[in-house]
Write an enzyme that holds these catalytic residues in place. Structure first.
Site, PDB file in Angstrom:
ATOM      1  N   GLY A  30       0.840  -1.194   0.000  1.00 51.79           N
ATOM      2  CA  GLY A  30       0.000   0.000   0.000  1.00 51.79           C
ATOM      3  C   GLY A  30       0.871   1.238   0.000  1.00 51.79           C
ATOM      4  O   GLY A  30       1.995   1.219   0.514  1.00 51.79           O
ATOM      5  N   GLN A  57       3.086   9.898   0.919  1.00 45.65           N
ATOM      6  CA  GLN A  57       4.366   9.213   1.140  1.00 45.65           C
ATOM      7  C   GLN A  57       5.365   9.469   0.014  1.00 45.65           C
ATOM      8  O   GLN A  57       6.553   9.224   0.179  1.00 45.65           O
ATOM      9  CB  GLN A  57       4.153   7.712   1.307  1.00 45.65           C
ATOM     10  CG  GLN A  57       3.434   7.342   2.584  1.00 45.65           C
ATOM     11  CD  GLN A  57       3.234   5.853   2.664  1.00 45.65           C
ATOM     12  OE1 GLN A  57       2.230   5.333   2.188  1.00 45.65           O
ATOM     13  NE2 GLN A  57       4.195   5.163   3.252  1.00 45.65           N
ATOM     14  N   CYS A 103       5.589  -0.089   7.545  1.00 42.43           N
ATOM     15  CA  CYS A 103       5.290   1.059   6.694  1.00 42.43           C
ATOM     16  C   CYS A 103       6.514   1.416   5.862  1.00 42.43           C
ATOM     17  O   CYS A 103       7.638   1.418   6.376  1.00 42.43           O
ATOM     18  CB  CYS A 103       4.888   2.243   7.587  1.00 42.43           C
ATOM     19  SG  CYS A 103       4.485   3.738   6.692  1.00 42.43           S
ATOM     20  N   LEU A 104       6.293   1.740   4.593  1.00 44.62           N
ATOM     21  CA  LEU A 104       7.412   2.131   3.725  1.00 44.62           C
ATOM     22  C   LEU A 104       8.061   3.430   4.186  1.00 44.62           C
ATOM     23  O   LEU A 104       9.226   3.672   3.881  1.00 44.62           O
ATOM     24  CB  LEU A 104       6.926   2.263   2.278  1.00 44.62           C
ATOM     25  CG  LEU A 104       6.412   0.964   1.640  1.00 44.62           C
ATOM     26  CD1 LEU A 104       5.844   1.241   0.256  1.00 44.62           C
ATOM     27  CD2 LEU A 104       7.510  -0.086   1.591  1.00 44.62           C
ATOM     28  N   HIS A 119      -4.711   1.814   7.403  1.00 47.13           N
ATOM     29  CA  HIS A 119      -3.344   2.321   7.522  1.00 47.13           C
ATOM     30  C   HIS A 119      -3.095   3.449   6.514  1.00 47.13           C
ATOM     31  O   HIS A 119      -2.563   4.507   6.859  1.00 47.13           O
ATOM     32  CB  HIS A 119      -2.366   1.157   7.300  1.00 47.13           C
ATOM     33  CG  HIS A 119      -0.926   1.514   7.318  1.00 47.13           C
ATOM     34  ND1 HIS A 119      -0.091   1.131   8.332  1.00 47.13           N
ATOM     35  CD2 HIS A 119      -0.154   2.200   6.438  1.00 47.13           C
ATOM     36  CE1 HIS A 119       1.144   1.578   8.078  1.00 47.13           C
ATOM     37  NE2 HIS A 119       1.118   2.227   6.922  1.00 47.13           N
ATOM     38  N   GLU A 120      -3.491   3.227   5.261  1.00 47.90           N
ATOM     39  CA  GLU A 120      -3.242   4.220   4.215  1.00 47.90           C
ATOM     40  C   GLU A 120      -4.143   5.446   4.369  1.00 47.90           C
ATOM     41  O   GLU A 120      -3.706   6.575   4.134  1.00 47.90           O
ATOM     42  CB  GLU A 120      -3.394   3.597   2.821  1.00 47.90           C
ATOM     43  CG  GLU A 120      -2.447   2.447   2.518  1.00 47.90           C
ATOM     44  CD  GLU A 120      -0.976   2.762   2.728  1.00 47.90           C
ATOM     45  OE1 GLU A 120      -0.565   3.939   2.605  1.00 47.90           O
ATOM     46  OE2 GLU A 120      -0.214   1.817   3.020  1.00 47.90           O
ATOM     47  N   HIS A 143      -2.630   7.711   6.769  1.00 51.88           N
ATOM     48  CA  HIS A 143      -1.584   8.555   6.159  1.00 51.88           C
ATOM     49  C   HIS A 143      -2.183   9.846   5.606  1.00 51.88           C
ATOM     50  O   HIS A 143      -1.597  10.913   5.737  1.00 51.88           O
ATOM     51  CB  HIS A 143      -0.869   7.822   5.018  1.00 51.88           C
ATOM     52  CG  HIS A 143       0.299   7.015   5.440  1.00 51.88           C
ATOM     53  ND1 HIS A 143       1.408   7.558   6.047  1.00 51.88           N
ATOM     54  CD2 HIS A 143       0.546   5.691   5.330  1.00 51.88           C
ATOM     55  CE1 HIS A 143       2.279   6.602   6.294  1.00 51.88           C
ATOM     56  NE2 HIS A 143       1.777   5.453   5.872  1.00 51.88           N
TER      57      HIS A 143
END
Length: 183
Positions: free
Chosen positions: A46, A51, A102-103, A144-145, A148
């Site tokens: 994701g 991000q 997370c990235l 989660h996204e 963000h």
């Protein structure tokens, strides 16, 4: 497509409330393609636009789950989802704990409790309103996204001590990578 740099904590942009997507045009479609390429290369499942330093309410998800979950040798299948201006309209009372990563917080993971099932509404790539109910990993990833897009990170669900430890580890690792790149 060019890969986009993924910003990492403690970059303040990750704490920004993302603005709504106003126009669905060729630039947006190009951004979506670049985000998928970046997410797959990372590798991740994701990615929110913020991000990659684009604070717009856009996210992409592809769990890349095996075609046959019971067969360890089964190939992963790409099922890309595009969520434009997503909103979670309903959350189940039942909760589930997942080990999240997370990235933007590389190589750090923690147990986070979230609603097990969510109902969401969003626009697809063609501008059509979509609504769906998600459970399991898709529910976790979507929550989660969407977090963000609201400037919230999974580490915000942890104790202050755990959160501070993770931030210090990420900052230290980034410094070491930058130092190694210079040498």
């Amino acid at each position: 497509m060019p890969l986009m740099p993924i910003i990492e904590i403690p970059d303040p942009l990750l704490r920004v409330q993302s603005a709504a997507v106003e126009r669905l045009d060729d630039d947006l479609k190009r951004l979506i393609r670049d985000m998928f390429d970046t997410m797959y290369a990372a590798p991740g499942i994701g990615l929110a636009a913020v991000q990659v330093a684009v604070p717009r309410r856009l996210l992409v998800i592809d769990l890349q789950e095996p075609e046959n979950p019971e067969d360890e040798e089964s190939e992963s299948v790409r099922r890309p989802y595009v969520f434009i201006n997503p909103e979670i309209v309903q959350r189940s009372d039942a909760r589930k704990t997942y080990n999240e990563g997370c990235l933007s917080i590389p190589e750090q993971y923690a147990e986070v409790e979230r609603p097990d099932i969510v109902r969401a509404r969003w626009l697809d790539e063609e501008g059509r309103v979509q609504e769906g109910e998600f459970g399991g990993l898709m529910s976790v990833c979507l929550q989660h996204e969407v977090d963000h897009l609201d400037g919230v990170l999974f580490i915000d669900y942890l104790s202050r001590l755990k959160r501070d430890m993770i931030v210090k580890k990420v900052v230290k690792a980034k410094r070491e990578r930058e130092k190694a790149a210079i040498l």
